[in-house]
Write a protein that holds these residues in place. Structure first.
Motif, PDB file in Angstrom:
ATOM      1  N   ASP A   1      28.247  55.048  39.517  1.00 30.83           N
ATOM      2  CA  ASP A   1      27.266  54.084  40.031  1.00 30.83           C
ATOM      3  C   ASP A   1      26.652  54.516  41.352  1.00 30.83           C
ATOM      4  N   ASN A   2      26.965  55.739  41.803  1.00 33.81           N
ATOM      5  CA  ASN A   2      26.423  56.268  43.061  1.00 33.81           C
ATOM      6  C   ASN A   2      26.680  55.299  44.221  1.00 33.81           C
ATOM      7  N   LEU A   3      27.933  54.916  44.377  1.00 29.72           N
ATOM      8  CA  LEU A   3      28.318  53.966  45.418  1.00 29.72           C
ATOM      9  C   LEU A   3      28.881  54.693  46.627  1.00 29.72           C
ATOM     10  N   ASP A   4      28.705  54.100  47.788  1.00 36.59           N
ATOM     11  CA  ASP A   4      29.248  54.655  49.028  1.00 36.59           C
ATOM     12  C   ASP A   4      30.622  54.086  49.349  1.00 36.59           C
ATOM     13  N   ILE A   5      30.908  52.879  48.869  1.00 40.85           N
ATOM     14  CA  ILE A   5      32.174  52.202  49.161  1.00 40.85           C
ATOM     15  C   ILE A   5      32.691  51.565  47.881  1.00 40.85           C
ATOM     16  N   VAL A   6      33.979  51.711  47.642  1.00 39.94           N
ATOM     17  CA  VAL A   6      34.631  50.989  46.558  1.00 39.94           C
ATOM     18  C   VAL A   6      35.867  50.306  47.134  1.00 39.94           C
ATOM     19  N   TYR A   7      35.891  48.987  47.062  1.00 40.73           N
ATOM     20  CA  TYR A   7      36.999  48.211  47.614  1.00 40.73           C
ATOM     21  C   TYR A   7      38.068  47.986  46.552  1.00 40.73           C
ATOM     22  N   GLY A   8      39.317  48.092  46.969  1.00 42.79           N
ATOM     23  CA  GLY A   8      40.407  47.642  46.136  1.00 42.79           C
ATOM     24  C   GLY A   8      40.654  46.167  46.415  1.00 42.79           C
ATOM     25  N   VAL A   9      40.407  45.316  45.433  1.00 44.66           N
ATOM     26  CA  VAL A   9      40.488  43.866  45.615  1.00 44.66           C
ATOM     27  C   VAL A   9      41.724  43.344  44.896  1.00 44.66           C
ATOM     28  N   ARG A  10      42.540  42.587  45.598  1.00 45.59           N
ATOM     29  CA  ARG A  10      43.787  42.068  45.039  1.00 45.59           C
ATOM     30  C   ARG A  10      43.490  40.852  44.168  1.00 45.59           C
ATOM     31  N   SER A  11      43.638  41.033  42.879  1.00 46.46           N
ATOM     32  CA  SER A  11      43.374  39.937  41.943  1.00 46.46           C
ATOM     33  C   SER A  11      44.597  39.062  41.722  1.00 46.46           C
ATOM     34  N   ASP A  12      45.770  39.572  42.042  1.00 49.70           N
ATOM     35  CA  ASP A  12      47.005  38.822  41.841  1.00 49.70           C
ATOM     36  C   ASP A  12      47.958  39.150  42.987  1.00 49.70           C
ATOM     37  N   ARG A  13      48.333  38.118  43.762  1.00 48.84           N
ATOM     38  CA  ARG A  13      49.209  38.321  44.917  1.00 48.84           C
ATOM     39  C   ARG A  13      50.512  37.541  44.761  1.00 48.84           C
ATOM     40  N   THR A  14      50.963  37.374  43.534  1.00 46.07           N
ATOM     41  CA  THR A  14      52.176  36.588  43.318  1.00 46.07           C
ATOM     42  C   THR A  14      53.413  37.264  43.895  1.00 46.07           C
ATOM     43  N   THR A  15      53.345  38.566  44.122  1.00 48.19           N
ATOM     44  CA  THR A  15      54.491  39.256  44.723  1.00 48.19           C
ATOM     45  C   THR A  15      54.626  38.947  46.206  1.00 48.19           C
ATOM     46  N   ASP A  16      53.546  38.459  46.838  1.00 46.68           N
ATOM     47  CA  ASP A  16      53.627  38.050  48.233  1.00 46.68           C
ATOM     48  C   ASP A  16      54.281  36.675  48.345  1.00 46.68           C
TER      49      ASP A  16
END
Length: 327
Positions: A116-131
């Motif tokens: 997609d010719n992107l400059d930034i790709v974020y890792g987004v937490r979709s599930d934080r049940t371990t927290d």
């Protein structure tokens, strides 16, 4: 000096000797399977355990591993800065050593950025049940407040697991930030971005390096770096205190005209306590901003690099020299 690579993976570390074997076991196969040239920039943030010794030992069997050690503990964001500024890759991924952010998602990030010719790709937490419930609640409150103060362009539940293309890294290096908070600074640049969702895992070993004190410090840095709202809050508190005093003054006048006895010590005590508290809050908020101006004017480096395995071997004349980075 090392030659540029297609991918750099920056990993800030502080007392992570227990997590290193599992990190190498999961990260190296992922990077080897990508079919691109890469380097792993491990930044030891002045660890007091055997982390630097383990890193040096790992480098003997993993030539792509690059070890950078700071002279003292400078903090997670400073260690991340050191790694970003010294990375050589066309694409740079930052990830923590505790494996709560899965290294396997690096392949998805790189693929999305290229397709997609992107400059930034974020890792987004979709599930934080371990927290823990407390961690999930405070994290949700943090992102809600930040989006309210600085704008909706800040992605929710996106920490420091992200991919940056070289122009973004160069833009970050050119900024005069003294206490950067990258989860807010990076999206504020406005580069084309995308997201990769993942499930946040439990910490593989050791204990968290972000206790409640550091979480509060991060929230304060986030607010004061990107918003003047606290200063306006001080103004609002001052106006509120003034209105309360006017109400008390009117009440006292009515009671005096009615001929009733006014027990003055209680009203005086409350008024002084209210005004004193508001003044202290205002001074504290003002001092936070003045302190940042003072630190910027001093222009002291936020970290010292004591060792970089990719640098030329030191000679007898330079063995005791300290390499200084003013960022």
């Amino acid at each position: 000096m090392p030659t540029p690579t297609e991918l750099s993976v920056v990993i800030p570390m502080y007392n992570e000797e227990e997590a290193l074997p599992a990190l190498a076991e999961r990260l190296r196969p992922v990077l080897d399977d990508l079919g691109v040239s890469y380097e792993v920039v491990a930044v030891d943030d002045g660890s007091h355990d055997e982390t630097p010794q383990h890193l040096i030992a790992m480098r003997r069997v993993w030539p792509q591993l690059r070890v950078i050690r700071l002279r003292r503990n400078a903090g997670h964001q400073a260690a991340l800065t050191a790694g970003l500024h010294r990375s050589l890759g066309t694409y740079v991924v930052s990830i923590d050593a505790d494996l709560q952010d899965p290294p396997e998602k690096i392949a998805d990030m790189l693929r999305l950025a290229k397709d997609d010719n992107l400059d930034i790709v974020y890792g987004v937490r979709s599930d934080r049940t371990t927290d823990s419930f407390f961690k999930r609640t405070t994290a949700g409150l943090y992102y809600a407040i930040m989006q309210k103060l600085v704008g909706s362009w800040m992605p929710r539940h996106a920490g420091d697991f992200r991919l940056l293309r070289r122009p973004v890294v160069d833009a970050l290096k050119a900024l005069p930030e003294r206490q950067p908070v990258y989860r807010m600074l990076v999206p504020s640049l406005g580069f084309a971005s995308g997201e990769v969702a993942y499930v946040r895992e439990e910490r593989v070993a050791g204990k968290t390096k972000y206790p409640i004190g550091k979480m509060v410090r991060l929230a304060i840095d986030s607010i004061t770096n990107f918003s003047a709202a606290p200063l306006r809050l001080a103004t609002y508190l001052g106006v509120f205190a003034f209105l309360v005093c006017l109400v008390l003054l009117g009440f006292g006048a009515v009671v005096w005209l009615a001929g009733a006895t006014v027990p003055g010590w209680m009203s005086l005590f409350l008024a002084v306590l209210l005004l004193g508290g508001v003044q202290l809050v205002c001074l504290g908020l003002l001092g936070e901003y003045v302190g940042r101006i003072y630190a910027t004017v001093q222009h002291r480096p936020t970290y010292f690099v004591g060792y970089d395995s990719a640098a030329p071997a030191p000679t007898a004349d330079t063995l005791d020299d300290v390499e200084l980075d003013t960022r």
